[in-house]
Scaffold this active site. Sequence first.
Site, PDB file in Angstrom:
ATOM      1  N   SER A 110       0.696  -1.112   0.006  1.00 16.78           N
ATOM      2  CA  SER A 110      -0.427   0.092  -0.090  1.00 16.78           C
ATOM      3  C   SER A 110       1.274   1.334   0.185  1.00 16.78           C
ATOM      4  O   SER A 110       1.914   1.163  -1.064  1.00 16.78           O
ATOM      5  CB  SER A 110      -0.755  -0.265   1.013  1.00 16.78           C
ATOM      6  OG  SER A 110      -1.623   0.928   1.274  1.00 16.78           O
ATOM      7  N   ARG A 141     -11.978   5.879  10.531  1.00 25.86           N
ATOM      8  CA  ARG A 141     -11.693   4.309  10.355  1.00 25.86           C
ATOM      9  C   ARG A 141     -12.803   3.469   9.888  1.00 25.86           C
ATOM     10  O   ARG A 141     -12.473   2.812   9.331  1.00 25.86           O
ATOM     11  CB  ARG A 141     -11.365   4.536  11.495  1.00 25.86           C
ATOM     12  CG  ARG A 141     -10.432   2.311  11.845  1.00 25.86           C
ATOM     13  CD  ARG A 141      -9.367   2.206  11.075  1.00 25.86           C
ATOM     14  NE  ARG A 141      -8.872   0.973  11.237  1.00 25.86           N
ATOM     15  CZ  ARG A 141      -7.684   0.533  10.862  1.00 25.86           C
ATOM     16  NH1 ARG A 141      -7.002   2.228   9.465  1.00 25.86           N
ATOM     17  NH2 ARG A 141      -6.568  -0.347  11.198  1.00 25.86           N
ATOM     18  N   ASP A 175      -8.980  -5.936  -4.775  1.00 27.17           N
ATOM     19  CA  ASP A 175      -8.696  -4.721  -4.486  1.00 27.17           C
ATOM     20  C   ASP A 175      -8.760  -4.215  -5.374  1.00 27.17           C
ATOM     21  O   ASP A 175      -8.247  -3.909  -6.772  1.00 27.17           O
ATOM     22  CB  ASP A 175      -6.864  -4.598  -4.065  1.00 27.17           C
ATOM     23  CG  ASP A 175      -6.655  -3.420  -3.298  1.00 27.17           C
ATOM     24  OD1 ASP A 175      -7.288  -2.608  -2.918  1.00 27.17           O
ATOM     25  OD2 ASP A 175      -5.389  -2.955  -3.552  1.00 27.17           O
ATOM     26  N   HIS A 233      -8.485  -4.947  -0.300  1.00 26.30           N
ATOM     27  CA  HIS A 233      -7.057  -4.185  -0.217  1.00 26.30           C
ATOM     28  C   HIS A 233      -6.091  -4.343   0.943  1.00 26.30           C
ATOM     29  O   HIS A 233      -5.109  -4.790   0.883  1.00 26.30           O
ATOM     30  CB  HIS A 233      -7.456  -3.215   0.244  1.00 26.30           C
ATOM     31  CG  HIS A 233      -6.261  -2.219   0.228  1.00 26.30           C
ATOM     32  ND1 HIS A 233      -4.707  -2.264  -1.103  1.00 26.30           N
ATOM     33  CD2 HIS A 233      -5.829  -1.136   0.675  1.00 26.30           C
ATOM     34  CE1 HIS A 233      -3.575  -1.554  -0.678  1.00 26.30           C
ATOM     35  NE2 HIS A 233      -3.952  -0.964   0.389  1.00 26.30           N
ATOM     36  N   ASP A 234      -7.069  -5.072   1.916  1.00 22.92           N
ATOM     37  CA  ASP A 234      -6.151  -5.587   2.942  1.00 22.92           C
ATOM     38  C   ASP A 234      -5.612  -7.591   2.909  1.00 22.92           C
ATOM     39  O   ASP A 234      -5.088  -7.416   3.777  1.00 22.92           O
ATOM     40  CB  ASP A 234      -7.368  -6.417   4.263  1.00 22.92           C
ATOM     41  CG  ASP A 234      -7.256  -5.056   5.304  1.00 22.92           C
ATOM     42  OD1 ASP A 234      -6.546  -3.750   4.593  1.00 22.92           O
ATOM     43  OD2 ASP A 234      -8.244  -4.801   6.370  1.00 22.92           O
TER      44      ASP A 234
END
Length: 386
Positions: free
Chosen positions: A157, A227, A322, A355-356
């Site tokens: 990232s 968040r 992602d 994405h994680d």
Amino acid sequence: MPDILPADSIGLVTPQVAHFEQPLRLDCGRELGEYDLVYETYGELNSARSNAILICHALSGDAHAAGYHSMKDKKPGWWESAIGPGKPIDTNRFHVVCLNNLGGCKGSSGPNTVNPQSGKPWGPEFPIVTVRDWAESQARLADRLGIDQWAAVIGGSLGGMQVLQWAIDYPKRLRHAVVIAAAPNLTAQNIAFNEVVRQALRSDPDFHNGHYYEHGVVPSGGLKIARMLGHITYLSDDAMRAKFGRELREGKINFGFDVEFQVESYLRYQGESFVERFDANTYLLMTKALDYFDPAAAHGGNLSAALAGVEAKFFVASFTSDWRFSPTRSREIVKALLDGDKTVCYAEIEADHGHDAFLIPIPHYMDVFGSYMKQVYADIPPEVTV
């Protein structure tokens, strides 16, 4: 935390602090007269100092990439899945260094540390830093550690963007560049997400224009929203559907605005826990560093020209689900490298985690990553014996 440390963990680690008094001129035009960098190391540095790996963290990361600080820790470092004995970044082979970037909130000089000139927390007066500034400060740390050339610089990232900057700015100081789930710049959509996050923070009545430390408060509402939005963008629709679906906490609709769906409960928990461990001013700085990163801009938007001088071998990896940093963006990097006849390996991993995924030990991902790291190890120059 288990009573016995896992066999594939690097175990207990202690953060270290490097203090620098050589002024650092920043891209924004300001200068840091002195600053601290907090870092951790894992594995032994060989006698030739040639087996060192630099790990660059993402937006909410820090120096604690692996292992435990104490036996009371509930969780290990943020990339425990990839760093340790026998793992892709094998600490039996490599000496691993990870630091908290300038502007961070986990020990390195940043908004929540004391400005040596005023004796008060920097707060919003801490200068905006860029990825290039981070690479320069990391190079100075390498000098301090006596590491002339990294076996590899690795990041996912925002960390992957730092790897690109390293390869551009210090071509002879890294042999391999590992860029995971990253992009050569942010899309307009990603910049828009970051602006929503910043507005959530700045609109919180407890933000006080960034001077909340002096008021003894935390802009917790803004941090929670920031968040929560981040987690939505880090996960794919398939991952959220598989994890939560439309499941109700109490099995029925209550016709109210309290938590009813499991996904709501999850997001609120993530937001509340984030308030306890992160700083709002740092979040603002990190999102701006993301927005500003665009090495091709100095070359008329030509990424191939921006990467023309790199000398490192590259491994680029992306994940099919992602949508924040899609495989298309990774392929832009690969194409630009191939345009310059650079050595590059590319892997597009099937994964529904969004994405994680770069933080998750997906078997195929770990296998491909591990295979490339074996090549990194094979390319370490032989140690000279006297």
